[in-house]
Design an enzyme around this catalytic site. Structure first.
Site, mmCIF file in Angstrom:
data_model
loop_
_atom_site.group_PDB
_atom_site.id
_atom_site.type_symbol
_atom_site.label_atom_id
_atom_site.label_comp_id
_atom_site.label_asym_id
_atom_site.label_seq_id
_atom_site.Cartn_x
_atom_site.Cartn_y
_atom_site.Cartn_z
ATOM 1 N N HIS A 15 0.850 -1.196 0.000
ATOM 2 C CA HIS A 15 0.000 0.000 0.000
ATOM 3 C C HIS A 15 0.886 1.247 0.000
ATOM 4 C CE1 HIS A 15 0.797 0.528 4.319
ATOM 5 N NE2 HIS A 15 0.777 -0.799 4.354
ATOM 6 N N ALA A 16 0.343 2.383 0.341
ATOM 7 C CA ALA A 16 1.037 3.669 0.180
ATOM 8 C C ALA A 16 2.408 3.750 0.858
ATOM 9 C CB ALA A 16 0.147 4.809 0.669
#
Length: 88
Positions: A15-16
């Protein structure tokens, strides 16, 4: 060309935050660096490219490096993935 394959073990996948770590690590090298997931390759120096893959836990990914520092790049990225507990 160098390549290394991994299985994502992080509960939330790439994810980010981990994507940012990988992009920052890849950007340190002059070699072309790509990540492949489900047959799609993107530039590992592009946060948008990496995020567009939607890599989740259990995913099989492959990183490719090509250029003057390809060996150092694959070793450095392998270290980041393992040190951060993202993949094995």
């Amino acid at each position: 060309m160098e390549q290394a394959s991994f299985v994502v073990i992080d509960e939330t996948g790439i994810h980010a935050r981990p994507a940012t770590l990988l992009v920052q690590a890849a950007s340190k090298y002059s070699s072309d660096v790509q990540i492949e997931y489900t047959g799609k390759k993107v530039n590992l120096k592009s946060i948008m490219g990496v995020m567009s893959l939607g890599i989740g836990k259990g995913a099989d990914i492959t990183i490719y490096t090509e250029g003057s520092d390809e060996k150092e790049a694959i070793e450095g990225l392998t270290e980041v993935l393992k040190k951060e507990g993202l993949a094995e």
